[in-house]
Design a protein around this motif. Structure first.
Motif, PDB file in Angstrom:
ATOM      1  N   UNK A 114     -18.665 -32.834 -18.112  1.00  0.00           N
ATOM      2  CA  UNK A 114     -17.817 -31.818 -17.495  1.00  0.00           C
ATOM      3  C   UNK A 114     -17.526 -30.660 -18.443  1.00  0.00           C
ATOM      4  N   UNK A 115     -17.351 -30.975 -19.725  1.00  0.00           N
ATOM      5  CA  UNK A 115     -17.139 -29.916 -20.710  1.00  0.00           C
ATOM      6  C   UNK A 115     -18.359 -29.000 -20.780  1.00  0.00           C
ATOM      7  N   UNK A 116     -19.546 -29.594 -20.758  1.00  0.00           N
ATOM      8  CA  UNK A 116     -20.772 -28.791 -20.803  1.00  0.00           C
ATOM      9  C   UNK A 116     -20.893 -27.912 -19.561  1.00  0.00           C
ATOM     10  N   UNK A 117     -20.558 -28.461 -18.395  1.00  0.00           N
ATOM     11  CA  UNK A 117     -20.625 -27.675 -17.156  1.00  0.00           C
ATOM     12  C   UNK A 117     -19.707 -26.468 -17.250  1.00  0.00           C
ATOM     13  N   UNK A 118     -18.485 -26.668 -17.739  1.00  0.00           N
ATOM     14  CA  UNK A 118     -17.536 -25.559 -17.830  1.00  0.00           C
ATOM     15  C   UNK A 118     -18.047 -24.466 -18.767  1.00  0.00           C
ATOM     16  N   UNK A 119     -18.706 -24.848 -19.857  1.00  0.00           N
ATOM     17  CA  UNK A 119     -19.253 -23.861 -20.792  1.00  0.00           C
ATOM     18  C   UNK A 119     -20.464 -23.158 -20.184  1.00  0.00           C
ATOM     19  N   UNK A 120     -21.356 -23.911 -19.559  1.00  0.00           N
ATOM     20  CA  UNK A 120     -22.555 -23.314 -18.966  1.00  0.00           C
ATOM     21  C   UNK A 120     -22.219 -22.296 -17.882  1.00  0.00           C
ATOM     22  N   UNK A 121     -21.125 -22.513 -17.174  1.00  0.00           N
ATOM     23  CA  UNK A 121     -20.703 -21.566 -16.129  1.00  0.00           C
ATOM     24  C   UNK A 121     -20.476 -20.162 -16.678  1.00  0.00           C
ATOM     25  N   UNK A 122     -20.145 -20.083 -17.951  1.00  0.00           N
ATOM     26  CA  UNK A 122     -19.798 -18.798 -18.561  1.00  0.00           C
ATOM     27  C   UNK A 122     -20.982 -18.130 -19.258  1.00  0.00           C
ATOM     28  N   UNK A 123     -22.180 -18.674 -19.086  1.00  0.00           N
ATOM     29  CA  UNK A 123     -23.357 -18.170 -19.807  1.00  0.00           C
ATOM     30  C   UNK A 123     -24.490 -17.836 -18.836  1.00  0.00           C
ATOM     31  N   UNK A 124     -24.285 -16.862 -17.955  1.00  0.00           N
ATOM     32  CA  UNK A 124     -25.277 -16.614 -16.898  1.00  0.00           C
ATOM     33  C   UNK A 124     -26.671 -16.259 -17.396  1.00  0.00           C
ATOM     34  N   UNK A 125     -26.767 -15.386 -18.360  1.00  0.00           N
ATOM     35  CA  UNK A 125     -28.100 -14.952 -18.791  1.00  0.00           C
ATOM     36  C   UNK A 125     -28.871 -16.046 -19.524  1.00  0.00           C
ATOM     37  N   UNK A 126     -28.262 -16.751 -20.498  1.00  0.00           N
ATOM     38  CA  UNK A 126     -29.016 -17.827 -21.156  1.00  0.00           C
ATOM     39  C   UNK A 126     -29.343 -19.001 -20.231  1.00  0.00           C
ATOM     40  N   UNK A 127     -28.489 -19.247 -19.234  1.00  0.00           N
ATOM     41  CA  UNK A 127     -28.692 -20.408 -18.357  1.00  0.00           C
ATOM     42  C   UNK A 127     -29.708 -20.112 -17.250  1.00  0.00           C
ATOM     43  N   UNK A 128     -29.784 -18.881 -16.812  1.00  0.00           N
ATOM     44  CA  UNK A 128     -30.621 -18.523 -15.663  1.00  0.00           C
ATOM     45  C   UNK A 128     -32.069 -19.017 -15.761  1.00  0.00           C
ATOM     46  N   UNK A 129     -32.745 -18.893 -16.911  1.00  0.00           N
ATOM     47  CA  UNK A 129     -34.134 -19.356 -16.973  1.00  0.00           C
ATOM     48  C   UNK A 129     -34.308 -20.858 -16.741  1.00  0.00           C
ATOM     49  N   UNK A 130     -33.238 -21.619 -16.884  1.00  0.00           N
ATOM     50  CA  UNK A 130     -33.308 -23.075 -16.731  1.00  0.00           C
ATOM     51  C   UNK A 130     -32.894 -23.542 -15.333  1.00  0.00           C
ATOM     52  N   UNK A 131     -32.331 -22.645 -14.536  1.00  0.00           N
ATOM     53  CA  UNK A 131     -31.723 -23.069 -13.287  1.00  0.00           C
ATOM     54  C   UNK A 131     -32.750 -23.592 -12.286  1.00  0.00           C
ATOM     55  N   UNK A 132     -33.907 -22.962 -12.221  1.00  0.00           N
ATOM     56  CA  UNK A 132     -34.930 -23.428 -11.283  1.00  0.00           C
ATOM     57  C   UNK A 132     -35.324 -24.868 -11.538  1.00  0.00           C
ATOM     58  N   UNK A 133     -35.520 -25.219 -12.805  1.00  0.00           N
ATOM     59  CA  UNK A 133     -35.885 -26.592 -13.152  1.00  0.00           C
ATOM     60  C   UNK A 133     -34.763 -27.555 -12.814  1.00  0.00           C
ATOM     61  N   UNK A 134     -33.521 -27.167 -13.102  1.00  0.00           N
ATOM     62  CA  UNK A 134     -32.388 -28.044 -12.825  1.00  0.00           C
ATOM     63  C   UNK A 134     -32.228 -28.306 -11.330  1.00  0.00           C
ATOM     64  N   UNK A 135     -32.438 -27.285 -10.518  1.00  0.00           N
ATOM     65  CA  UNK A 135     -32.272 -27.441  -9.074  1.00  0.00           C
ATOM     66  C   UNK A 135     -33.412 -28.230  -8.434  1.00  0.00           C
TER      67      UNK A 135
END
Length: 208
Positions: free
Chosen positions: A101-122
């Motif tokens: 949950x801590x990681x989720x809360x931090x990732x929510x605030x990092x749109x640009x670094x997280x975006x390239x990984x979102x397709x794989x996660x989904x």
């Protein structure tokens, strides 16, 4: 596996709060100290050292103290390089609820670094991970959020993943979502919650 709302992510750490030596080598050694408080301070100060990302990620796998884990996650969010982002994403696979949950809360605030990984996660084989990815989208300020959610409700076969996505789509969706929402209702005609949530989303976006 339900997500529990965590506390707001603490801000990145400000310099000048300690008088002890804070060079990278010393901090990395202190990160392994038996004293919990020393480890916590080291993890805090390492937020200023991008080169420490790998050591912080490695420590995540062994750290037992919850407060140190929280600080490590926050520091990785401050560093936010590729090593740090991948380390935070790996937390989504953890059985440790606080860490996840801590990681989720931090990732929510990092749109640009997280975006390239979102397709794989989904598209992860684990539906729980896909749900956690949708939870990250909840506050991810990125122009692709609606498109990612539409892909989920059009293609994901797991009802809980779709239910999580349609809930969020009702908050962030635009009228362009209406066809996908109606298609979702047709995919799950016998699921009352999907029918309800899709209808509510259509109403909220003015496309009922």
């Amino acid at each position: 596996m339900a997500l529990k709302k965590g506390q707001p992510t603490p801000p990145c750490h400000s310099p000048g709060e300690r008088q002890e030596p804070r060079n990278l080598e010393t901090l990395l050694q202190t990160l392994l100290d038996e004293d919990v408080m020393k480890r916590r301070w080291a993890a805090r100060d390492l937020a200023e050292h991008p080169a420490a990302a790998e050591a912080l990620v490695t420590r995540l796998r062994h750290e037992k103290d919850a407060t140190v884990l929280q600080v490590i996650v926050t520091s990785l969010g401050c560093i936010a390089n590729e090593v740090a982002i991948c380390g935070l994403i790996d937390c989504l696979y953890s059985e440790h609820t606080l860490l996840r949950n801590a990681a989720i809360e931090v990732l929510k605030e990092l749109p640009e670094p997280v975006a390239p990984h979102m397709g794989k996660l989904l598209h992860d084989p684990d539906p729980d991970v896909r749900i956690f990815a949708v939870n990250v989208l909840e506050s991810l300020r990125h122009p692709q959020v609606e498109a990612w959610l539409l892909e989920v409700i059009l293609k994901d076969e797991h009802i809980n993943v779709c239910a999580t996505a349609v809930d969020l789509l009702g908050e962030v969706g635009s009228p362009q979502s209406r066809d996908a929402l109606r298609a979702l209702k047709q995919r799950f005609p016998e699921e009352p919650y999907i029918q309800f949530a899709a209808d509510l989303a259509l109403k909220r976006i003015g496309a009922g």
